[in-house]
Design a protein around this motif. Structure first.
Motif, mmCIF file in Angstrom:
data_model
loop_
_atom_site.group_PDB
_atom_site.id
_atom_site.type_symbol
_atom_site.label_atom_id
_atom_site.label_comp_id
_atom_site.label_asym_id
_atom_site.label_seq_id
_atom_site.Cartn_x
_atom_site.Cartn_y
_atom_site.Cartn_z
ATOM 1 N N GLN A 26 0.827 -1.209 0.000
ATOM 2 C CA GLN A 26 0.000 0.000 0.000
ATOM 3 C C GLN A 26 0.862 1.260 0.000
ATOM 4 N N GLU A 27 1.920 1.264 0.836
ATOM 5 C CA GLU A 27 2.799 2.433 0.896
ATOM 6 C C GLU A 27 3.563 2.612 -0.418
ATOM 7 N N ALA A 28 3.953 1.510 -1.050
ATOM 8 C CA ALA A 28 4.648 1.609 -2.334
ATOM 9 C C ALA A 28 3.730 2.181 -3.407
ATOM 10 N N ARG A 29 2.491 1.719 -3.438
ATOM 11 C CA ARG A 29 1.527 2.251 -4.409
ATOM 12 C C ARG A 29 1.295 3.741 -4.185
ATOM 13 N N LEU A 30 1.172 4.131 -2.918
ATOM 14 C CA LEU A 30 0.949 5.544 -2.606
ATOM 15 C C LEU A 30 2.156 6.385 -2.997
ATOM 16 N N ALA A 31 3.358 5.872 -2.707
ATOM 17 C CA ALA A 31 4.576 6.631 -3.021
ATOM 18 C C ALA A 31 4.745 6.822 -4.524
ATOM 19 N N ARG A 32 4.242 5.886 -5.316
ATOM 20 C CA ARG A 32 4.403 5.966 -6.772
ATOM 21 C C ARG A 32 3.362 6.872 -7.442
ATOM 22 N N MET A 33 2.386 7.347 -6.661
ATOM 23 C CA MET A 33 1.332 8.168 -7.266
ATOM 24 C C MET A 33 1.812 9.562 -7.642
ATOM 25 N N VAL A 141 -4.418 11.552 3.356
ATOM 26 C CA VAL A 141 -4.489 10.422 2.429
ATOM 27 C C VAL A 141 -5.856 9.766 2.526
ATOM 28 N N ILE A 142 -6.417 9.444 1.375
ATOM 29 C CA ILE A 142 -7.647 8.659 1.279
ATOM 30 C C ILE A 142 -7.293 7.299 0.695
ATOM 31 N N GLY A 143 -7.726 6.245 1.351
ATOM 32 C CA GLY A 143 -7.441 4.907 0.854
ATOM 33 C C GLY A 143 -6.047 4.428 1.219
ATOM 34 N N PHE A 144 -5.593 3.361 0.548
ATOM 35 C CA PHE A 144 -4.260 2.777 0.746
ATOM 36 C C PHE A 144 -4.025 2.342 2.189
ATOM 37 N N GLY A 145 -5.072 1.939 2.868
ATOM 38 C CA GLY A 145 -4.915 1.474 4.238
ATOM 39 C C GLY A 145 -4.756 2.575 5.260
ATOM 40 N N TRP A 179 11.559 3.158 -1.194
ATOM 41 C CA TRP A 179 12.450 2.037 -0.875
ATOM 42 C C TRP A 179 12.130 1.442 0.503
ATOM 43 N N VAL A 180 11.666 2.286 1.417
ATOM 44 C CA VAL A 180 11.270 1.780 2.737
ATOM 45 C C VAL A 180 10.050 0.869 2.605
ATOM 46 N N ALA A 181 9.103 1.282 1.757
ATOM 47 C CA ALA A 181 7.912 0.454 1.533
ATOM 48 C C ALA A 181 8.286 -0.885 0.916
ATOM 49 N N LEU A 182 9.225 -0.867 -0.032
ATOM 50 C CA LEU A 182 9.647 -2.116 -0.671
ATOM 51 C C LEU A 182 10.372 -3.027 0.313
#
Length: 228
Positions: A26-33, A141-145, A179-182
């Motif tokens: 979820q954090e990786a998806r958010l960071a890539r937005m 933030v909305i969504g992504f947990g 990178w932290v999310a990954l």
């Protein structure tokens, strides 16, 4: 080590690994937005998600708090067991619907603020004086947990809202570092690999024990036959 203890440890390891993978993904998806998206409150849709800033009217006069066990109370009132750790949920209406004492015709988001009871607004609430609604930008933030969805459902229900149609905005949340999310997700995968190793080792041990028991039975039978 006893079998029940091994099963308990494996279960804990499984849940921990699953949580790490979920959070990491979820954090990786958010960071890539990428960049923050800006909205007027009335532009929000149930499918809106990501890092946002929303301009509208923050209805402090309608805010509620939810205890850890799901009890909801209006801020400015008292409830046994309430504490400064209770999550605060504040309705967000459009900018022009900011008249104190008049309920807005529509709520466009529910804003979660987990430290409102320890700030200036919180001290006003504790004095049992309801703060007025104020026009403001709310960033989060909305969504992504993000946000306490389970507690938010209790708060939304008390306000006659449904989180399926009204987004939950976790105020103050920002995208993390990719990178932290990954690494977090990779730690979860490592946990799964460790579970597999433990299971394989346990099976191998049981097989070896069965082989030794079988050999002992044959050996005993040999000596029994020879003595006869």
């Amino acid at each position: 080590m006893s079998r029940p203890l091994i099963i308990t440890l494996l279960a804990l390891l499984f849940f921990g690994a699953t949580a790490a993978i979920f959070v990491g993904v979820q954090e990786a998806r958010l960071a890539r937005m990428g960049q923050r998206a800006d909205y007027a409150a009335e532009e929000l849709q149930p499918r809106t998600h990501g890092y946002v800033a929303v301009f509208g009217c923050v209805r402090h006069d309608l805010a509620v708090a939810t205890t850890a066990d799901g009890r909801v109370y209006k801020l400015g009132t008292t409830l046994p067991g309430a504490s400064d750790e209770d999550r605060v949920f504040t309705p967000l209406s459009e900018r022009r619907e900011c008249d104190e004492g008049r309920a807005p015709p529509k709520i466009y988001a529910l804003v979660e603020d987990d430290d409102a009871l320890s700030n200036t607004i919180g001290r006003v609430y504790k004095s049992r004086v309801a703060p007025p609604p104020v026009p403001a930008f709310v960033e989060g933030v909305i969504g992504f947990g993000a946000g306490s969805t389970s507690l938010g459902r209790h708060a939304a229900k008390s306000l006659g809202l449904d989180l399926a149609t009204v987004p939950l905005l976790a105020k103050g949340r920002h995208p993390g570092v990719l990178w932290v999310a990954l690494v977090t997700a990779a730690a979860g995968l490592h946990g799964y690999a460790l579970i597999a190793v433990i299971v394989l080792m346990a099976r191998r041990r049981r097989r070896q024990q069965a082989e030794r028991a079988h050999f002992s039975d044959e050996e005993n039978q040999f000596y029994d036959d020879r003595d006869a």
